[in-house]
Every structure is written in C-alpha cells, then in structure tokens.
Design an enzyme around this catalytic site. Structure first.
Site, short mmCIF file in Angstrom:
data_model
loop_
_atom_site.label_atom_id
_atom_site.label_comp_id
_atom_site.label_asym_id
_atom_site.label_seq_id
_atom_site.Cartn_x
_atom_site.Cartn_y
_atom_site.Cartn_z
N HIS A 124 0.87 -1.17 0.00
CA HIS A 124 0.00 0.00 0.00
C HIS A 124 0.91 1.23 0.00
O HIS A 124 2.03 1.17 0.54
CB HIS A 124 -0.84 -0.04 1.28
CG HIS A 124 -1.92 0.99 1.37
ND1 HIS A 124 -1.68 2.30 1.71
CD2 HIS A 124 -3.26 0.88 1.20
CE1 HIS A 124 -2.84 2.95 1.73
NE2 HIS A 124 -3.81 2.12 1.43
N GLN B 147 -4.49 -5.67 6.49
CA GLN B 147 -5.46 -6.55 5.82
C GLN B 147 -5.47 -7.94 6.45
O GLN B 147 -6.13 -8.85 5.93
CB GLN B 147 -5.14 -6.66 4.32
CG GLN B 147 -5.22 -5.33 3.57
CD GLN B 147 -6.64 -4.81 3.44
OE1 GLN B 147 -7.62 -5.54 3.62
NE2 GLN B 147 -6.76 -3.54 3.11
N CYS C 244 -4.58 2.60 -3.80
CA CYS C 244 -3.37 3.05 -3.11
C CYS C 244 -2.25 2.03 -3.24
O CYS C 244 -1.42 1.88 -2.33
CB CYS C 244 -3.64 3.35 -1.63
SG CYS C 244 -4.81 4.68 -1.37
N LYS D 257 -10.75 -1.14 9.78
CA LYS D 257 -10.99 -2.29 8.90
C LYS D 257 -11.44 -3.51 9.69
O LYS D 257 -11.73 -4.55 9.11
CB LYS D 257 -9.72 -2.62 8.11
CG LYS D 257 -9.28 -1.53 7.14
CD LYS D 257 -8.12 -2.01 6.30
CE LYS D 257 -7.33 -0.88 5.67
NZ LYS D 257 -8.07 -0.12 4.65
N ASP E 31 3.10 -5.00 7.90
CA ASP E 31 1.85 -4.26 7.77
C ASP E 31 0.72 -5.30 7.79
O ASP E 31 0.53 -6.03 6.82
CB ASP E 31 1.85 -3.47 6.47
CG ASP E 31 0.53 -2.73 6.24
OD1 ASP E 31 -0.39 -2.86 7.09
OD2 ASP E 31 0.40 -2.05 5.22
#
Ligand SMILES: [Zn+2]
Lengths: 429, 150
Positions: free
Chosen positions: A144, A224, A387, A247, A221
């Site tokens: 991202h 997700q 993104c 999220k 990261d």
C-alpha cells in the site's frame, strides 16, 4: 440477463465453514440499508473499511454518555474511569495479537501513522538501528502507498537505498533474488502480510528468517490481516506489526503499532508533547516509558474503546472461524468470477494463501464504469489503484475493480456480484 | 433508470468511437491525470493564428473521460481560441451544477449529454479531465506563439 441461468448449478448455499451470517448481520444496522429503488446494500468494500456492529456503536456512545474525560491526568472519577477504559483497550489489543507485554502496544491514529512512526524512529535512532546513507531499506512492489512513501521519504532524507521485491505473474512475491535484496546492509524489511489489492498472503517466515540472518529489523503491515485471521506477533517473529482499527469493525481514527519492548525502549520518540514525557524543563525533557513515549497528546480515547469492543466482538466469534468463513466465500467467489467472460483476476486465481480481497479487470470496460453500474444495483465495490499503484503498473492496467468480503458476507452476495458483472457487460457490450 | 442519465447514448457512442484520437503535431503538449480513478490524457494543441487547428490526444480511462475528450475534439477544432474558451467555461459550469444545469445546446452541442454526470461528484473530474488539459495546453501554446511569430 444471465442472472438466473448463471446461478444454477452452484452450491453457494452449501459451502462449508460458513458463519451464521443471518445472526451476525442483525448486529450491523447499516447492512439493512436499501438503496436506489429498493436494492438492498451489498457491501463488498471491506478492504477499504468494515462496517460497525451495534456493540461497537454502543460502546462509543456509552463512553461519551458516561465516562468521557481526558486520560492519565486528574484524580476525578471520570478521569479514572476513562483511563481504565483506554488502558483496558490496550490490554484487549495485547491479548488479541498475543503480545508478550501490554506496554508493547502503541495507539496511533491509523496504520499509516504506525508505519510512518517506525520510519521516523529509525531515521532518528542511534546505532545499530539508525538508517543512514550506508543503509538499505527493503519493501515490496505490492505495498500500500502507506508502506512505500514513508520509506521513500526516509531514503531521500538519509541517502539510504530503497529496494523492493518484485511480483510474479501469479500475484505472489518473487523471492528468487532474496539474497541480493536482503543483505548485511539491510536495516529494515517492511512488507504487507496480506496485499490490499490482490489478497495475496505473503510467506512471512521465509522473509523473516532471511532478515534475521543479516540482523535487519522486520516491520509487518497487518492492516489486511488483523481483521481476518489469527494475528500472533510472537509467531510472526517480527519486530514491529502495524494495523488499523476501522478495517476490523472499530471506528476510524485508531491504529496500532506493536513493537518489541527492548526496541521501544531504545528507539527515540517521534512526536513530542503531553503524555509522552517524564519531566520537562525549558532546556530538555525526559520521556515516559513505552508505550506512552510514542503517544504524544490526547489520544483517540473513544476510538480505542471502540477498538476494544470490536476485538471483543471478533473474539466472541473466533478469528479461526472468521478466517474459515472468508476462505469459503473467497473460494466460491474466485470460482464464480472466473466464469465471467473476459474477466481477469489480478492476483492469485485460487483461494490458497489468499485473503478475501479480489481484484479484477473486466475486458476493456474501465473499473470506474464497472463500479458505477454495480452501484446502481446496490453493490459497493472499490475501483481504482487502491493506493497500490505500482501493482497496477506491474500488470499493465490502469486500475482494477475490487470486491472484498468479511465475516458478514454471504454466498448470495457473491451471486449478486456475478449477476451484476453480467449486467455491466451487457450495458457496455 | 438513473444510470441512463449519466450514460447517455451519445456518451457511449463517443466512448466506442472516439473522434480525433491519436497524437499529431502540436504547439504544446500536456499530460493530465485523474488520481481518483487513474484516467490519463496526453493532449496536444496546434494553433493556426487564433484558430484551434487541431486537438490530438492519447488517453486511457473510463467511458466518461474518453467520451468527453472526443466531444471536446468535435467542439473546439476549427473554432477560435476565444470561442473554444467560451465553450470550455460553459462546460465547466454545467459540470459544477450538481445535476441542476441543462446546458445551452447552442453552445455545448453534444456536450449537453454530460449534464447527468454532474450529479455524480466522483465522475465530474472524469468529464473535466480533457477540458482542463485543453485549457492548459492552449495557454502554453499561446505563450509560445509570440516567439514563433517574431
Ligand atoms: Zn473516470
């Protein structure tokens, strides 16, 4: 319309491992919305942000109606209760990610801030962590923008060299040159656990082992991943893990950076202000221990409380069960999408090692047009580069349409998406 | 259906068969992007004195952005720069009308078909992309003209 015909012979309702979505969906008021002349909302933009259950909304309300006060200061009842709720949320996050210590959980405003925080810590750090002109930073082509731009900035400011893993045609990381990418010069390897555009789940262990062998730090990261699967920071063996609340059923404005305690002790603060100090004179200050060292100013208190409530909600269902549900939905969705003529999935074309975000292009119909026609049918998807523009460049496409599922998604919603895509083809055909 | 107000048949026709597409000689070239959906256009303007002799472009993007570039080509080529600017301003005003404007067909011709697009804030930029590029390129071409004429 090919809707009824294309739905025949499919076993969406017979998938195994599904959650009781009828019950779950009752907890999400927004999912009852009806759009455009009676079309029920079909929300397939969960990789952008999730919807919020009543339990989270009620926790937010209760916080403001009963406990609102600033935290860590004042001796009055409300201040103590608000502090207990805010710090209680930290305990919940620590348990959720299996952190060895609650003091390793830093609240930020989102994953972007968490990632920027690490980049800035390393830019200002002393040896051995310092990123300087001799250092190398390794990321991947599927990041991202929030895990690209902070490293570009750090690289520009320090002279450090920025390197990245490329992608295979199947939407996986190309690890073939890992030994050239991660070297003795590498100070930090930062990569996403799950691609927001392609859904790819990355091979953490291989990368972490290599990074450890050269003494580089690892930042993962997990934006997700945290909403969708068991996240165990100890099992990952990373040094830092970043994710965001919105999220994963929580409000916007709350993110998390988990970091190993000894690193958080050694690394310098980034933002200065109230909350993060021990003593202040006009000449200099000393800093509070982590996590407060990294939480300057009044934090997002209600949002943290909301995140705690979201974690309770997810944990009550169970992350393994949520992952199994999404896996079944994803497998079904991939299979059905591949039936649509001229549809090309960008990313893994199976449900193996992939999350519930599926990007695709539909012939030469631009994603913006695909999204618009789907919207008319009440179906919310994301269109654009998500993104993650380098991924689009890699695959030679300007943009994709992305459908992304969550614990409340149903096979019937997959069917509606497929019918919607047939309608898009007819509309522009 | 509401969607038909955006995807007028005229717009879909221009999208499927764009007019004037492809890059040809020009006095100035600009490249504009619409970051929200990735529409891109490279556009060249060739002036013949005060007349817009050619608007050529290479573009990729959604139907609205593609059709808009095609209509732009139809409307401004052969007109004077001043006439083109009047059309450009009328189109801008229509796109900013939030679904209220109908557009003056005398001035805008096929471009009135975009009136429905103005209801969709996310798509207004798509429709305006080529027009903003034309405005920019024309200003550049005009700036270079005195030097050429000297
Ligand atoms: Zn567009």
């Amino acid at each position: 319309m090919t809707q009824s015909r294309s739905s025949e012979g499919h076993t969406g309702s017979a998938l195994t491992g599904l959650l009781d979505t009828d019950a779950i969906r009752k907890d999400f008021p927004i999912l009852q919305r009806v759009l455009h002349d009676g079309k029920p909302l079909i929300y397939l933009d969960n990789a952008a942000t999730s919807q919020k259950p009543r339990q989270v909304l009620e926790a937010l309300n209760a916080y403001y109606e009963r406990y609102n006060a600033n935290v860590h200061r004042g001796v009055h009842v409300l201040a103590e209760e608000a502090t207990a709720l805010y710090e209680g949320a930290r305990d919940k996050v620590a348990a959720f990610v299996n952190a060895p210590s609650r003091d390793e959980v830093i609240f930020t405003k989102n994953a972007s801030e968490s990632l920027n925080l690490v980049a800035n810590m390393l830019g200002w750090a002393d040896e051995p962590y310092r990123v300087d002109a001799d250092a190398e930073i390794v990321i991947t082509e599927m990041e991202h923008h929030s895990n690209i731009v902070p490293w570009q900035l750090l690289s520009q400011r320090t002279g450090a060299k920025l390197k990245w893993f490329g992608l295979t045609d199947e939407g996986r990381l190309d690890l073939s040159n890992i030994d050239e990418l991660i070297t003795e010069k590498t100070k930090i390897v930062s990569f996403t656990l799950v691609s927001n555009l392609m859904g790819t789940i990355n091979p953490v262990e291989t990368i972490v082992r290599k990074a450890q062998s050269v003494g580089a730090l690892v930042l993962i990261d997990a934006s997700q991943a945290a909403p969708h699967m068991v996240l165990d920071v100890q099992a990952l063996e990373a040094d830092f893990v970043a994710f965001t609340g919105h999220k994963m059923l929580a409000p916007t404005g709350i993110g998390v950076l988990w970091g190993r305690q000894e690193l958080l002790e050694d690394l310098p603060p980034f933002l200065g202000g109230g909350e993060m100090i021990e003593t202040v004179t006009m000449g200099s200050s000393t800093y509070a221990p982590a996590p407060h060292k990294f939480e300057a100013g009044t934090p997002p208190i209600a949002q943290a409380v909301g995140l705690g409530a979201a974690i309770d909600y997810l944990s009550n269902i169970g992350m393994e069960k949520i992952a199994a549900h999404e896996h079944a939905i994803t497998e079904y969705a991939v299979e059905r999408l591949l039936e649509v003529p001229e549809l090309r999935i960008i990313g893994p074309r199976t449900a193996v090692d992939r999350g519930a975000a599926i990007s695709f292009v539909l012939g030469d119909i631009h994603p913006h047009d695909v999204g618009q026609v789907l919207d008319e049918q009440g179906i919310a998807v994301r269109v654009g580069h998500h993104c993650a523009r380098p991924v689009c460049l890699r695959y030679g496409i300007p943009a994709t349409t992305r459908a992304s599922f969550y614990l409340y998604s149903t096979p019937a919603e997959v069917d509606a998406l497929i019918a919607g895509l047939h309608h898009v083809r007819n509309f522009f055909g | 259906m509401k969607l038909d107000s955006m995807y007028q048949e005229i717009i879909l026709d221009h999208y499927r068969n764009p007019h004037g597409k492809g890059l040809r000689d020009g006095d100035a070239e600009v490249h504009h992007v619409n970051p929200t959906c990735g529409d891109e256009i490279t556009l060249r303007v060739r002036l013949d004195g005060a007349v817009v002799a050619d608007v050529s472009y290479e573009s990729q993007g959604c139907s609205i952005s593609q059709a808009s570039a095609s209509v732009l080509n139809d409307l401004v080529v052969g007109k004077t720069v001043g006439e083109g600017q009047v059309i450009q301003e009328a189109f801008l005003e229509l796109m900013q009308s939030k679904g209220q404007g109908e557009g003056d067909e005398e001035v805008l011709e096929d471009a009135v078909a975009f009136a429905g697009v103005s209801k969709y804030p996310a798509r207004v930029k798509c429709a305006l992309l080529s027009w903003m590029a034309w405005k920019d390129a024309t200003a550049k071409a005009l700036a270079e003209q005195p030097a050429i004429n000297d």
